[in-house]
Design a protein around this motif. Structure first.
Motif, PDB file in Angstrom:
ATOM      1  N   GLN A  22       0.810  -1.216   0.000  1.00  0.00           N
ATOM      2  CA  GLN A  22       0.000   0.000   0.000  1.00  0.00           C
ATOM      3  C   GLN A  22       0.847   1.272   0.000  1.00  0.00           C
ATOM      4  OE1 GLN A  22      -2.472  -0.555   3.511  1.00  0.00           O
ATOM      5  NE2 GLN A  22      -4.219  -1.199   2.263  1.00  0.00           N
ATOM      6  N   LYS A  23       1.901   1.285   0.793  1.00  0.00           N
ATOM      7  CA  LYS A  23       2.654   2.518   1.031  1.00  0.00           C
ATOM      8  C   LYS A  23       3.885   2.687   0.143  1.00  0.00           C
ATOM      9  CE  LYS A  23      -0.110   3.283   4.534  1.00  0.00           C
ATOM     10  NZ  LYS A  23      -1.186   4.298   4.477  1.00  0.00           N
ATOM     11  N   ASN A  24       4.413   1.589  -0.377  1.00  0.00           N
ATOM     12  CA  ASN A  24       5.701   1.672  -1.070  1.00  0.00           C
ATOM     13  C   ASN A  24       5.646   1.272  -2.538  1.00  0.00           C
ATOM     14  OD1 ASN A  24       6.295   0.831   1.992  1.00  0.00           O
ATOM     15  ND2 ASN A  24       7.984   2.100   1.258  1.00  0.00           N
ATOM     16  N   THR A  25       4.452   1.008  -3.057  1.00  0.00           N
ATOM     17  CA  THR A  25       4.303   0.707  -4.482  1.00  0.00           C
ATOM     18  C   THR A  25       3.129   1.526  -5.025  1.00  0.00           C
ATOM     19  OG1 THR A  25       2.685  -1.102  -4.330  1.00  0.00           O
ATOM     20  CG2 THR A  25       5.016  -1.671  -3.988  1.00  0.00           C
ATOM     21  N   GLN A  26       2.964   1.484  -6.326  1.00  0.00           N
ATOM     22  CA  GLN A  26       1.848   2.180  -6.968  1.00  0.00           C
ATOM     23  C   GLN A  26       0.638   1.266  -7.149  1.00  0.00           C
ATOM     24  OE1 GLN A  26       2.051   5.533  -7.710  1.00  0.00           O
ATOM     25  NE2 GLN A  26       4.018   5.313  -6.623  1.00  0.00           N
ATOM     26  N   LEU A  27       0.694   0.081  -6.573  1.00  0.00           N
ATOM     27  CA  LEU A  27      -0.376  -0.886  -6.746  1.00  0.00           C
ATOM     28  C   LEU A  27      -1.673  -0.430  -6.100  1.00  0.00           C
ATOM     29  CD1 LEU A  27       1.718  -4.084  -5.993  1.00  0.00           C
ATOM     30  CD2 LEU A  27       0.817  -3.421  -8.226  1.00  0.00           C
ATOM     31  N   GLN A  28      -2.778  -0.671  -6.792  1.00  0.00           N
ATOM     32  CA  GLN A  28      -4.102  -0.316  -6.312  1.00  0.00           C
ATOM     33  C   GLN A  28      -4.974  -1.571  -6.232  1.00  0.00           C
ATOM     34  OE1 GLN A  28      -4.911   2.870  -5.359  1.00  0.00           O
ATOM     35  NE2 GLN A  28      -2.740   3.312  -5.791  1.00  0.00           N
ATOM     36  N   PRO A  29      -6.004  -1.562  -5.361  1.00  0.00           N
ATOM     37  CA  PRO A  29      -6.900  -2.719  -5.299  1.00  0.00           C
ATOM     38  C   PRO A  29      -7.392  -3.109  -6.694  1.00  0.00           C
ATOM     39  CG  PRO A  29      -7.392  -1.217  -3.501  1.00  0.00           C
ATOM     40  CD  PRO A  29      -6.382  -0.519  -4.373  1.00  0.00           C
ATOM     41  N   GLY A  30      -7.362  -4.387  -6.972  1.00  0.00           N
ATOM     42  CA  GLY A  30      -7.758  -4.878  -8.289  1.00  0.00           C
ATOM     43  C   GLY A  30      -6.590  -5.151  -9.212  1.00  0.00           C
ATOM     44  N   ASP A  31      -5.418  -4.577  -8.913  1.00  0.00           N
ATOM     45  CA  ASP A  31      -4.221  -4.861  -9.704  1.00  0.00           C
ATOM     46  C   ASP A  31      -3.785  -6.300  -9.462  1.00  0.00           C
ATOM     47  OD1 ASP A  31      -4.111  -2.353 -10.812  1.00  0.00           O
ATOM     48  OD2 ASP A  31      -2.613  -1.583  -9.405  1.00  0.00           O
ATOM     49  N   ARG A  32      -3.084  -6.869 -10.429  1.00  0.00           N
ATOM     50  CA  ARG A  32      -2.635  -8.256 -10.321  1.00  0.00           C
ATOM     51  C   ARG A  32      -1.186  -8.337  -9.851  1.00  0.00           C
ATOM     52  NH1 ARG A  32      -5.909  -5.843 -13.111  1.00  0.00           N
ATOM     53  NH2 ARG A  32      -4.724  -6.001 -15.065  1.00  0.00           N
ATOM     54  N   ILE A  33      -0.939  -9.309  -8.982  1.00  0.00           N
ATOM     55  CA  ILE A  33       0.412  -9.583  -8.496  1.00  0.00           C
ATOM     56  C   ILE A  33       0.707 -11.063  -8.726  1.00  0.00           C
ATOM     57  CG2 ILE A  33      -0.462  -9.883  -6.134  1.00  0.00           C
ATOM     58  CD1 ILE A  33       2.314  -8.958  -5.132  1.00  0.00           C
ATOM     59  N   ALA A  34       1.759 -11.357  -9.478  1.00  0.00           N
ATOM     60  CA  ALA A  34       2.148 -12.737  -9.762  1.00  0.00           C
ATOM     61  C   ALA A  34       3.052 -13.255  -8.652  1.00  0.00           C
ATOM     62  CB  ALA A  34       2.852 -12.824 -11.106  1.00  0.00           C
ATOM     63  N   ILE A  35       2.816 -14.487  -8.233  1.00  0.00           N
ATOM     64  CA  ILE A  35       3.635 -15.126  -7.196  1.00  0.00           C
ATOM     65  C   ILE A  35       4.250 -16.377  -7.799  1.00  0.00           C
ATOM     66  CG2 ILE A  35       3.661 -16.132  -4.891  1.00  0.00           C
ATOM     67  CD1 ILE A  35       1.188 -14.463  -4.235  1.00  0.00           C
ATOM     68  N   GLN A  36       5.569 -16.372  -7.911  1.00  0.00           N
ATOM     69  CA  GLN A  36       6.281 -17.489  -8.547  1.00  0.00           C
ATOM     70  C   GLN A  36       7.232 -18.112  -7.522  1.00  0.00           C
ATOM     71  OE1 GLN A  36       8.909 -16.605 -11.871  1.00  0.00           O
ATOM     72  NE2 GLN A  36       8.342 -18.507 -12.905  1.00  0.00           N
ATOM     73  N   VAL A  45       2.405 -16.068   3.188  1.00  0.00           N
ATOM     74  CA  VAL A  45       2.546 -14.662   3.610  1.00  0.00           C
ATOM     75  C   VAL A  45       2.218 -13.732   2.444  1.00  0.00           C
ATOM     76  CG1 VAL A  45       4.201 -12.880   4.315  1.00  0.00           C
ATOM     77  CG2 VAL A  45       4.201 -15.117   5.445  1.00  0.00           C
ATOM     78  N   THR A  46       2.773 -14.005   1.270  1.00  0.00           N
ATOM     79  CA  THR A  46       2.528 -13.138   0.122  1.00  0.00           C
ATOM     80  C   THR A  46       1.078 -13.241  -0.350  1.00  0.00           C
ATOM     81  OG1 THR A  46       3.353 -14.860  -1.384  1.00  0.00           O
ATOM     82  CG2 THR A  46       4.910 -13.200  -0.671  1.00  0.00           C
ATOM     83  N   ILE A  47       0.514 -14.449  -0.295  1.00  0.00           N
ATOM     84  CA  ILE A  47      -0.882 -14.624  -0.706  1.00  0.00           C
ATOM     85  C   ILE A  47      -1.804 -13.766   0.148  1.00  0.00           C
ATOM     86  CG2 ILE A  47      -2.828 -16.235  -0.620  1.00  0.00           C
ATOM     87  CD1 ILE A  47      -0.891 -18.411  -1.587  1.00  0.00           C
ATOM     88  N   PHE A  48      -1.704 -13.922   1.472  1.00  0.00           N
ATOM     89  CA  PHE A  48      -2.629 -13.212   2.345  1.00  0.00           C
ATOM     90  C   PHE A  48      -2.332 -11.713   2.387  1.00  0.00           C
ATOM     91  CE2 PHE A  48      -2.978 -17.581   4.157  1.00  0.00           C
ATOM     92  CZ  PHE A  48      -4.293 -17.774   3.800  1.00  0.00           C
ATOM     93  N   GLY A  49      -1.045 -11.353   2.297  1.00  0.00           N
ATOM     94  CA  GLY A  49      -0.714  -9.932   2.233  1.00  0.00           C
ATOM     95  C   GLY A  49      -1.299  -9.284   1.002  1.00  0.00           C
ATOM     96  N   ALA A  50      -1.188  -9.950  -0.137  1.00  0.00           N
ATOM     97  CA  ALA A  50      -1.733  -9.420  -1.387  1.00  0.00           C
ATOM     98  C   ALA A  50      -3.253  -9.290  -1.318  1.00  0.00           C
ATOM     99  CB  ALA A  50      -1.329 -10.317  -2.556  1.00  0.00           C
ATOM    100  N   LEU A  51      -3.918 -10.315  -0.783  1.00  0.00           N
ATOM    101  CA  LEU A  51      -5.377 -10.269  -0.685  1.00  0.00           C
ATOM    102  C   LEU A  51      -5.835  -9.195   0.304  1.00  0.00           C
ATOM    103  CD1 LEU A  51      -6.210 -14.099  -0.719  1.00  0.00           C
ATOM    104  CD2 LEU A  51      -6.563 -12.449  -2.560  1.00  0.00           C
ATOM    105  N   MET A  52      -5.091  -9.023   1.391  1.00  0.00           N
ATOM    106  CA  MET A  52      -5.433  -7.975   2.363  1.00  0.00           C
ATOM    107  C   MET A  52      -5.327  -6.590   1.730  1.00  0.00           C
ATOM    108  SD  MET A  52      -3.498  -9.558   5.713  1.00  0.00           S
ATOM    109  CE  MET A  52      -3.908  -8.271   6.887  1.00  0.00           C
ATOM    110  N   ALA A  53      -4.415  -6.441   0.787  1.00  0.00           N
ATOM    111  CA  ALA A  53      -4.244  -5.155   0.098  1.00  0.00           C
ATOM    112  C   ALA A  53      -5.221  -4.992  -1.060  1.00  0.00           C
ATOM    113  CB  ALA A  53      -2.807  -5.022  -0.405  1.00  0.00           C
ATOM    114  N   GLY A  54      -6.079  -5.983  -1.261  1.00  0.00           N
ATOM    115  CA  GLY A  54      -7.089  -5.888  -2.304  1.00  0.00           C
ATOM    116  C   GLY A  54      -6.594  -6.265  -3.689  1.00  0.00           C
ATOM    117  N   LEU A  55      -5.418  -6.884  -3.765  1.00  0.00           N
ATOM    118  CA  LEU A  55      -4.868  -7.262  -5.061  1.00  0.00           C
ATOM    119  C   LEU A  55      -5.420  -8.609  -5.521  1.00  0.00           C
ATOM    120  CD1 LEU A  55      -1.100  -6.285  -4.565  1.00  0.00           C
ATOM    121  CD2 LEU A  55      -3.004  -4.873  -5.383  1.00  0.00           C
ATOM    122  N   VAL A  56      -5.217  -8.910  -6.790  1.00  0.00           N
ATOM    123  CA  VAL A  56      -5.611 -10.190  -7.367  1.00  0.00           C
ATOM    124  C   VAL A  56      -4.358 -11.052  -7.499  1.00  0.00           C
ATOM    125  CG1 VAL A  56      -6.594 -11.361  -9.374  1.00  0.00           C
ATOM    126  CG2 VAL A  56      -7.529  -9.152  -8.619  1.00  0.00           C
TER     127      VAL A  56
END
Length: 515
Positions: A22-36, A45-56
């Motif tokens: 939320q604070k250190n990137t330009q990502l907004q709710p609904g944006d996609r984040i790939a986890i490899q 951790v990354t899954i739940f953090g991303a979902l908490m931030a409203g990302l896909v």
């Protein structure tokens, strides 16, 4: 690797990661984040953090070649990527052709205690030399994101239940990988359905479940990261199940209560002497999926562990579980009964419902069925009708008691160790070789993997060898997709409209083996 996260630690780390996003990137709710990532502590951790931030979340196979990764990143429009340093070279090669703005790099032991973390990460990089040098224009270390996030305040995001939570990529009969849009509603519904269906199997907070299937796969994602966590269970993450000695070592001092796997893995473990010596007195559920469970493997597993395997069925598009046998009411050879609030039917070529025990295409309707394919309304319309019925493409029978049996797969799909392989993708890459005129892939029986890929090739240069073809494909396909066998032929059998007849090729292979 011998370290466990508590639920409070998982919550804190995930919230820190969400705050960083939320604070250190330009990502907004609904944006996609790939986890490899493989099965490491960083994954949940990354899954739940991303979902908490409203990302896909876009779950991404760590075995992808640059070509495969490029397609998924471009198709999803992912703006961020979380990747393990060991495999980051593929991303480095294609990142500039995608919309990815932020790359977050993690190392194997990042969530281990400080001293152990330093030693393990140093050993992996400098002794085992498993971490190649990479250079991204805009990258951050995973541990740095947690430190920065800890200093920031996390702001809860308003999320609608019908919002897309995960873009889960699946192959298609055309070989084009499509993103199934799974909403928060879809995933929560499937979690509730599984819990009600399995009952006592996941009823206790003392459950210890083994997770050898990759979390980027929809079954492990839903079952381990969502379903079992709602029950307070302990998931044992196995990064590399093919390393049987390390796998068994991770389990030997545990009294596991649940095991999730597939036929080839069960078979391999039952041939391991250290596994045979384990204590299975608390094991009450063995869940089998991903590929057909042979009666021989099922019998051997029950002899070794005392637990009868519980086979089920699902698809990426259904979040994924459609049906499963119920503990205490297992019908061998079937994939069980439909989950609660799930309707199933089989239909013929005229879309008429078939009678009990009569084969037909299996159709599914329920709250776990996907919203549709990402940016592919035409493809969605082919499988989802106006009444909400999803056409699976699998041929099945449903008996008078409601038990489902899968009698055939999608016509041409090949299943290698539980992974779906789509022939057209292999064909398309093969014919890009300057000395190959035509190519067609089929599945052949394989004792170890269930099936292997065989490629029939029409070549234009008589000097072209089988090894040259395999080497060419190996550079562009994930390992399990690479053909095991190459057969050169003068021409491919075709229908009167020019369509390659794979069935004839499969029959030809069988005849050759029998002669």
């Amino acid at each position: 690797m011998g370290h466990t996260l508590t639920y409070s630690e998982l919550l804190q780390y995930s919230q820190n990661f969400a705050a960083y996003l939320q604070k250190n990137t330009q990502l907004q709710p609904g944006d996609r984040i790939a986890i490899q990532l493989p099965n490491l502590l960083q994954y949940p951790v990354t899954i739940f953090g991303a979902l908490m931030a409203g990302l896909v979340v876009v779950n991404t196979n760590p075995l992808y070649t640059p070509r495969e990764l490029k397609h998924q990143l471009q198709d999803s429009g992912a703006k961020a990527l979380v990747v393990l340093a060991n495999i980051a070279t593929a991303a480095e090669q294609v990142i500039k052709t995608t919309a990815v703005e932020s790359v977050i790099i993690t190392e194997v032991a990042d969530l281990h205690p400080p001293l152990k973390r330093v030693v393990l990460n140093w050993a992996v990089k400098h002794i085992k030399k498993m971490v190649p040098d990479t250079n991204f224009e805009n990258s951050t270390q995973f541990l740095s994101t947690l430190r920065l996030g800890q200093k920031s305040e996390f702001n809860p995001v308003s999320i609608n239940s019908t919002d897309v939570a995960v873009l889960q990529y699946t192959g298609g009969t055309t070989g084009v990988s499509k993103g199934a849009m799974l909403t928060h509603d879809n995933l929560v519904a499937n979690v509730d359905q599984i819990i009600e269906h399995l009952g006592d199997g996941i009823d206790s907070k003392g459950e210890i479940y083994v997770c050898p299937l990759p979390i980027y796969h929809i079954y492990a994602f839903t079952f381990h990261c969502l379903c079992l966590l709602t029950r307070g269970a302990n998931n044992i993450l196995i990064p590399n199940p093919r390393d049987l000695p390390s796998f068994v070592k991770a389990l030997k001092n545990l009294k596991i209560t649940g095991f999730v796997g597939l036929d080839t893995l069960f078979k391999a473990l039952c041939n391991n002497s250290d596994f045979l010596a384990m204590d299975f007195s608390r094991l009450k559920i063995t869940s089998s999926g991903g590929m057909a469970l042979s009666s021989t493997t099922a019998k051997r597993w029950q002899e070794v562990t005392g637990c009868q395997p519980n086979e089920g069925y699902g698809l990426t598009e259904t979040s994924p579980v459609v049906s499963a046998n119920i503990p205490g009411n297992i019908v061998p050879g079937s994939v069980g009964l439909p989950l609660p609030n799930t309707e199933v039917k089989t239909v013929d070529l005229n879309n008429d419902v078939t009678a009990a025990n009569e084969p037909g295409e299996l159709c599914i309707r329920g709250p776990q069925v996907m919203l549709g394919y990402w940016q592919r309304p035409d493809e969605t319309a082919k499988v989802l009708d106006e009444d909400g019925w999803f056409r699976s493409g699998d041929i099945a029978t449903i008996d008078e008691s409601g038990f489902i049996r899968i009698v055939d797969r999608k016509k041409d799909m090949i299943v290698v160790s539980g992974f779906n392989v789509y022939p057209n993708e292999i064909d398309d890459i093969a014919v890009s070789h300057p000395n190959i005129q035509e190519a067609a892939a089929v599945g052949i029986p394989d004792e170890r993997a269930g099936e292997a890929v065989k490629l029939f090739v029409v070549k234009t240069d008589s000097e072209l060898t089988e090894e040259e073809v395999i080497q060419y494909l190996r550079g562009q396909l994930t390992g399990y997709k690479v053909p095991r066998v190459i057969e050169f032929c003068k021409e491919l059998p075709k229908s009167n409209v020019g369509k390659v007849l794979r069935k004839e090729l499969r029959n030809r292979n069988s005849e050759n083996n029998n002669s």
